[in-house]
Scaffold this active site. Structure first.
Site, PDB file in Angstrom:
ATOM      1  N   ASP A   1     -20.296  -2.372  -1.891  1.00  0.00           N
ATOM      2  CA  ASP A   1     -20.532  -1.443  -3.002  1.00  0.00           C
ATOM      3  C   ASP A   1     -21.544  -0.338  -2.680  1.00  0.00           C
ATOM      4  OD1 ASP A   1     -22.780  -3.009  -2.919  1.00  0.00           O
ATOM      5  OD2 ASP A   1     -22.657  -3.739  -4.975  1.00  0.00           O
TER       6      ASP A   1
ATOM      7  N   THR B   1     -23.458  -5.470   3.041  1.00  0.00           N
ATOM      8  CA  THR B   1     -23.238  -6.273   1.830  1.00  0.00           C
ATOM      9  C   THR B   1     -21.800  -6.742   1.816  1.00  0.00           C
ATOM     10  OG1 THR B   1     -22.935  -6.263  -0.566  1.00  0.00           O
ATOM     11  CG2 THR B   1     -22.996  -4.110   0.469  1.00  0.00           C
TER      12      THR B   1
ATOM     13  N   ASP C   1     -20.346  -7.307  -0.761  1.00  0.00           N
ATOM     14  CA  ASP C   1     -19.770  -6.708  -1.977  1.00  0.00           C
ATOM     15  C   ASP C   1     -19.109  -5.350  -1.732  1.00  0.00           C
ATOM     16  OD1 ASP C   1     -20.759  -8.897  -3.234  1.00  0.00           O
ATOM     17  OD2 ASP C   1     -22.248  -7.863  -4.452  1.00  0.00           O
TER      18      ASP C   1
ATOM     19  N   GLY D   1     -29.274 -10.355   0.236  1.00  0.00           N
ATOM     20  CA  GLY D   1     -28.421 -11.506   0.536  1.00  0.00           C
ATOM     21  C   GLY D   1     -27.924 -11.409   1.970  1.00  0.00           C
TER      22      GLY D   1
ATOM     23  N   ARG E   1     -21.008  -8.424  -7.880  1.00  0.00           N
ATOM     24  CA  ARG E   1     -21.911  -8.294  -9.028  1.00  0.00           C
ATOM     25  C   ARG E   1     -21.511  -7.105  -9.931  1.00  0.00           C
ATOM     26  NH1 ARG E   1     -26.979  -9.707 -10.430  1.00  0.00           N
ATOM     27  NH2 ARG E   1     -27.185 -11.129  -8.684  1.00  0.00           N
TER      28      ARG E   1
ATOM     29  N   ARG F   1     -35.311 -11.333  -0.961  1.00  0.00           N
ATOM     30  CA  ARG F   1     -35.067 -10.244  -1.926  1.00  0.00           C
ATOM     31  C   ARG F   1     -36.408  -9.684  -2.407  1.00  0.00           C
ATOM     32  NH1 ARG F   1     -29.769  -9.841  -3.252  1.00  0.00           N
ATOM     33  NH2 ARG F   1     -28.464 -11.686  -3.110  1.00  0.00           N
TER      34      ARG F   1
ATOM     35  N   ASP G   1     -28.243  -1.949  -1.279  1.00  0.00           N
ATOM     36  CA  ASP G   1     -28.904  -0.860  -2.009  1.00  0.00           C
ATOM     37  C   ASP G   1     -30.383  -1.137  -2.292  1.00  0.00           C
ATOM     38  OD1 ASP G   1     -27.916  -2.830  -3.736  1.00  0.00           O
ATOM     39  OD2 ASP G   1     -27.984  -1.479  -5.453  1.00  0.00           O
TER      40      ASP G   1
HETATM   41  O1  F6P Z   1     -25.704  -9.512  -2.302  1.00  0.00           O
HETATM   42  C1  F6P Z   1     -24.581  -9.582  -3.020  1.00  0.00           C
HETATM   43  C2  F6P Z   1     -24.257 -10.933  -3.583  1.00  0.00           C
HETATM   44  O2  F6P Z   1     -23.391 -11.490  -2.674  1.00  0.00           O
HETATM   45  C3  F6P Z   1     -23.710 -10.818  -4.997  1.00  0.00           C
HETATM   46  O3  F6P Z   1     -22.326 -10.691  -5.037  1.00  0.00           O
HETATM   47  C4  F6P Z   1     -24.205 -12.083  -5.635  1.00  0.00           C
HETATM   48  O4  F6P Z   1     -24.376 -11.905  -7.025  1.00  0.00           O
HETATM   49  C5  F6P Z   1     -25.503 -12.314  -4.966  1.00  0.00           C
HETATM   50  O5  F6P Z   1     -25.390 -11.769  -3.684  1.00  0.00           O
HETATM   51  C6  F6P Z   1     -25.925 -13.765  -4.928  1.00  0.00           C
HETATM   52  O6  F6P Z   1     -27.061 -13.875  -4.175  1.00  0.00           O
HETATM   53  P1  F6P Z   1     -28.056 -15.089  -4.054  1.00  0.00           P
HETATM   54  O7  F6P Z   1     -27.997 -15.481  -2.621  1.00  0.00           O
HETATM   55  O8  F6P Z   1     -29.380 -14.549  -4.428  1.00  0.00           O
HETATM   56  O9  F6P Z   1     -27.578 -16.191  -4.946  1.00  0.00           O
END
Ligand code: F6P
Length: 344
Positions: free
Chosen positions: A130, A126, A128, A10, A172, A73, A104
């Site tokens: 994490d 990230t 997040d 992301g 997440r 991804r 990660d």
């Molecule tokens: O990469 C982390 C994140 O921000 C998560 O918190 C979330 O679930 C996900 O990305 C959403 O990503 P996408 O852009 O694939 O909807």
């Protein structure tokens, strides 16, 4: 030396600031840079998708959101044919090292490549927050600022209408954004994936507020938070991405409807979603991204590979990619206890 740079997973405010820092510092060593487009996807095409990263190409990037390289991804180790193409492309492009800016998933690919003799270095990204081994990842501070901004605005409208507002934020497996954003925005309840919640207990906090004369409440829920009785996260559909992650979403809607049903209080929900990832990075994230980028390319110069740059205290250090990706960094329960003092 020809150094590859890629951004994966992301997107996150500060990615461009890292790219700029890597290239500007690396040019001082006389390196050349090949930008790989769209994360690992750019390297599993029969003809790899790349761009030259010159001084001019990175000029003006510091405040820019998103990533000039694009992201995806993609997991190049999912299909052995992709892995083969990946290794061939790295060889054909004559990449002496690759700086992988990601979370990660992206960094676990960097680690696998290192085990196969490719010189990789990770930069932790990230919103997040994490990733293990680093106190903070860049992008997190921007996301928290956006959540705080949103809560400040939601506060006044929620109070004016005497409602309950459930705000669903990203996070997440770890509730760092919920905890930091919730504390900064004065949330009355904060729910995180690390601690499955009891709907009755959440209603209890709101009731307690009402009894104390507070006719409105703000609840912050990380997207990965879930009620004890559900036994697992609330997902949008059954589809999984290349790293096996489901699309999360729905806890805000679920909770607002339960609160309205159980307490008879008018409730609404807001999903902040990708707003938390877009736009310009905060000053803190620009500085952290710059420090990470500079150190990453200096590590190339020192021949230190298979490692990730990290922030520990106020120092930039490096840890092995293996350590960084072995387990996620979940919310410190001491921190959560501080947040809990203000519940209800
Ligand atoms: O990469 C982390 C994140 O921000 C998560 O918190 C979330 O679930 C996900 O990305 C959403 O990503 P996408 O852009 O694939 O909807």
């Amino acid at each position: 030396m020809n150094i590859g740079i890629l951004t994966g997973g992301g997107d996150c405010p500060g990615l461009n600031a890292v790219i700029r820092a890597v290239v500007k510092r690396g040019l001082q060593f006389g390196y050349e840079f090949t930008g790989i487009r769209d994360g690992w996807r750019g390297l599993i095409q029969p003809k790899p998708s790349t761009m030259k990263l010159t001084r001019q190409a990175v000029s003006g990037l510091l405040p820019l959101g998103g990533t000039i390289l694009g992201t995806s991804r993609t997991n190049p180790f999912k299909d052995p044919k992709d892995t083969e193409t990946l290794l061939r492309n790295i060889k054909d492009l004559k990449l002496d090292a690759i700086i992988c800016i990601g979370g990660d998933d992206t960094l676990s690919v960097a680690e696998k490549l290192f085990a196969r003799g490719i010189k990789t270095i990770g930069v932790p990204k990230t919103i997040d927050n994490d990733l293990s081994g680093t106190d903070f990842t860049f992008g997190f501070d921007t996301a928290v600022s956006i959540v705080t901004w949103a809560l400040d605005r939601l506060h006044s409208t929620t109070e004016a209408h005497q409602r309950v507002m459930v705000v669903e934020v990203m996070g997440r497996h770890a509730g760092w954004i919920a905890v930091y954003g919730g504390i900064a925005g004065g949330a009355d309840v904060i729910l995180i994936p690390e601690k499955p919640f009891d709907v009755e207990e959440v209603c209890g906090y709101i009731k307690k507020r009402k009894e104390a004369g507070k006719n409105f409440s703000l609840v912050v829920a990380a997207e990965g938070a879930y009620p004890k009785e559900a036994g697992g996260m609330i997902t949008k559909d059954k589809e999984l991405d290349a790293f096996g992650h489901a699309k999360l979403g729905g806890v805000g809607e679920f909770l607002a409807s339960e609160i309205e049903k159980r307490l008879g209080l008018e409730s609404r929900f807001v999903v902040l979603g990708h707003l938390q990832r877009g736009g310009t990075p905060t000053a803190y994230d620009r500085v952290l991204a710059t420090r990470f980028g500079v150190r990453a390319i200096e590590m190339v110069n020192e021949g230190k590979f298979g490692r990730m740059v990290a922030l520990q205290g106020n120092k930039i250090v490096d840890i092995s990619l293996q350590e960084a990706t072995a387990k996620l960094k979940t919310v410190d329960m001491e921190m959560y206890r501080t947040a809990q003092i203000f519940f209800g």
